[in-house]
Write an enzyme that holds these catalytic residues in place. Structure first.
Site, PDB file in Angstrom:
ATOM      1  N   SER A 115       0.806  -1.229   0.000  1.00  0.00           N
ATOM      2  CA  SER A 115       0.000   0.000   0.000  1.00  0.00           C
ATOM      3  C   SER A 115       0.833   1.269   0.000  1.00  0.00           C
ATOM      4  CB  SER A 115      -0.907   0.046   1.235  1.00  0.00           C
ATOM      5  OG  SER A 115      -1.795  -1.022   1.202  1.00  0.00           O
ATOM      6  N   THR A 141      -1.411   2.486   4.496  1.00  0.00           N
ATOM      7  CA  THR A 141      -0.911   3.841   4.309  1.00  0.00           C
ATOM      8  C   THR A 141      -0.150   4.250   5.560  1.00  0.00           C
ATOM      9  OG1 THR A 141      -2.715   4.526   2.899  1.00  0.00           O
ATOM     10  CG2 THR A 141      -1.715   6.243   4.209  1.00  0.00           C
ATOM     11  N   THR A 176       1.343   6.925   0.480  1.00  0.00           N
ATOM     12  CA  THR A 176       0.506   5.775   0.112  1.00  0.00           C
ATOM     13  C   THR A 176       0.526   5.520  -1.387  1.00  0.00           C
ATOM     14  OG1 THR A 176      -1.728   4.857   0.343  1.00  0.00           O
ATOM     15  CG2 THR A 176      -1.594   7.164  -0.262  1.00  0.00           C
ATOM     16  N   ARG A 208      -7.401   8.567  -9.887  1.00  0.00           N
ATOM     17  CA  ARG A 208      -7.983   8.724  -8.544  1.00  0.00           C
ATOM     18  C   ARG A 208      -6.928   9.195  -7.531  1.00  0.00           C
ATOM     19  NH1 ARG A 208      -7.206   6.657  -3.091  1.00  0.00           N
ATOM     20  NH2 ARG A 208      -9.229   6.682  -2.068  1.00  0.00           N
ATOM     21  N   THR A 258      -5.973   6.820   7.898  1.00  0.00           N
ATOM     22  CA  THR A 258      -5.817   5.709   6.962  1.00  0.00           C
ATOM     23  C   THR A 258      -7.214   5.161   6.695  1.00  0.00           C
ATOM     24  OG1 THR A 258      -4.702   3.601   6.547  1.00  0.00           O
ATOM     25  CG2 THR A 258      -5.409   4.009   8.803  1.00  0.00           C
ATOM     26  N   GLY A 259      -7.364   4.439   5.590  1.00  0.00           N
ATOM     27  CA  GLY A 259      -8.673   3.872   5.284  1.00  0.00           C
ATOM     28  C   GLY A 259      -9.258   4.449   4.014  1.00  0.00           C
TER      29      GLY A 259
HETATM   30  C1  SD4 Z   1      -6.493   6.320   0.232  1.00  0.00           C
HETATM   31  N1  SD4 Z   1      -6.341   6.503   2.633  1.00  0.00           N
HETATM   32  O1  SD4 Z   1      -5.844   6.480  -0.793  1.00  0.00           O
HETATM   33  C2  SD4 Z   1      -5.760   5.855   1.473  1.00  0.00           C
HETATM   34  C3  SD4 Z   1      -5.867   4.376   1.507  1.00  0.00           C
HETATM   35  C4  SD4 Z   1      -5.198   3.681   2.624  1.00  0.00           C
HETATM   36  O2  SD4 Z   1      -3.696   1.973   3.006  1.00  0.00           O
HETATM   37  O3  SD4 Z   1      -5.265   4.066   3.766  1.00  0.00           O
HETATM   38  N2  SD4 Z   1      -4.492   2.638   2.207  1.00  0.00           N
HETATM   39  O4  SD4 Z   1      -7.712   6.440   0.292  1.00  0.00           O
END
Ligand code: SD4
Length: 334
Positions: free
Chosen positions: A91, A193, A211, A221, A244-245
């Site tokens: 990630s 991330t 990330t 995106r 994160t998320g």
């Molecule tokens: C995102 N917050 O690009 C990031 C994704 C993530 O580990 O946390 N990935 O939306």
């Protein structure tokens, strides 16, 4: 530690303890507060590093930099670089899972104690987006560079061109292509991330976030991670937060800025993280069971907090000579 530093640290710690006591007293008298997850960590002394996920090598690097007297900004850059260079992490940086067209595209940002910000989005072929973000902050009149322009800037100032798609990530992408079913849902395992916050020996706060974004995302995106106020926010007078998320949800609620502002109004880092998750929960209805967001935060006194929607989020704190993974409370339990 020399005498001046000792006095400095003791003074900061003194503030930390009294602020912590006040916060505790306040929490005790508040009858309205749900007795969920109030957890205050009172700083022994700085430096302090907190990061999303189990990234002890990265926090150890950041700690080492500050232990030698380095700034929180250097600590953040070098700590994040550890994970960017780790090809096993799917990630972040090299080895990151690609977008649906097979391109690894990276997002990163950094903030210093002066409140300056630098970021890159949709950056390809460069190993250390966090370092490019720092260069954007320090060496350009801008704060955010995207795509080809960001890559061109990086190459011009001496970064090397690198293939970021590893064999493992290529295989995973090829397997995904068989069904090509994209659902904007993140599995918990899919997150790592790196959001990192640090306070150096002088008590100054910096933060960074890096990330490869969501696996198999649409081309173009960009998530929350490189966007000031969403994936990261630092205010050296108050504290800092990072996320994160599922970035789309963090962006819609400007989560990290919200957490710092809540801390400015007197909430502890833990209370502020919980409130930011609650804002997402309120807007999401039934969908809430399908995605994850996790926040971590630290205030000027060195108190830390963390909270997520789902089970599975962990974070790492290096504080008081101890580098340790922590499991926070989460919303879906309650
Ligand atoms: C995102 N917050 O690009 C990031 C994704 C993530 O580990 O946390 N990935 O939306």
């Amino acid at each position: 530690m020399n005498r001046r530093k000792f006095i400095q640290n003791t003074a900061i710690t003194g503030i930390g303890i009294s602020a912590g006591m006040a916060a505790l007293a306040c929490a005790k008298t508040s009858e309205e507060k749900k007795t969920n997850t109030e957890k205050l960590t009172i700083s022994g002394s700085f430096p302090l590093v907190i990061a999303t996920w189990d990234v002890k090598e990265a926090t150890a690097k950041a700690w080492e930099v500050m232990q030698k007297g380095g700034s929180s900004l250097d600590a953040i850059e070098q700590g994040c670089m550890v994970e960017e260079a780790n090809a096993d992490g799917q990630s972040v940086g090299i080895g990151g899972l690609p977008d649906r067209d097979g391109n690894v595209t990276l997002d990163a940002c950094i903030m210093n104690p002066e409140g300056d910000y630098g970021a890159v989005v949709y950056l390809q072929n460069i190993l250390h987006p966090i370092s490019v973000a720092r260069k954007v902050m320090e060496e350009t009149p801008h704060v955010l560079l995207a795509g080809k322009g960001a890559e061109q800037f990086a190459l011009e100032i001496g970064f090397e061109k690198v293939n970021l798609l590893t064999e493992n990530s290529k295989k995973a992408w090829e397997a995904w292509k068989i069904t090509s079913q994209y659902q904007p849902i993140i599995n918990i395992e899919n997150h790592d991330t790196i959001g990192m916050l640090a306070i150096d020996q002088k008590g100054n706060i910096s933060g960074g976030c890096t990330t490869s974004g969501l696996a198999y995302k649409m081309a173009g995106r960009v998530g929350d991670s490189p966007i000031i106020g969403s994936g990261l926010f630092v205010d050296n007078e108050v504290g800092a937060a990072t996320a994160t998320g599922l970035g789309e949800e963090v962006l819609k609620t400007v989560g990290s800025f919200l957490i710092v502002e809540l801390m400015r109004q007197g909430k502890s880092p833990q209370e502020a993280c919980e409130e930011a998750i609650n804002r997402i929960v309120k807007k999401s209805g039934e969908r809430i069971k399908d995605f994850q967001v996790g926040y971590i935060a630290v205030n000027k006194q060195g108190q830390t907090g963390a909270y997520s929607i789902q089970k599975g989020f962990v974070y790492t704190v290096y504080q008081n000579e101890e580098n340790k993974k922590h499991i926070p409370e989460y919303y879906m339990k309650s």
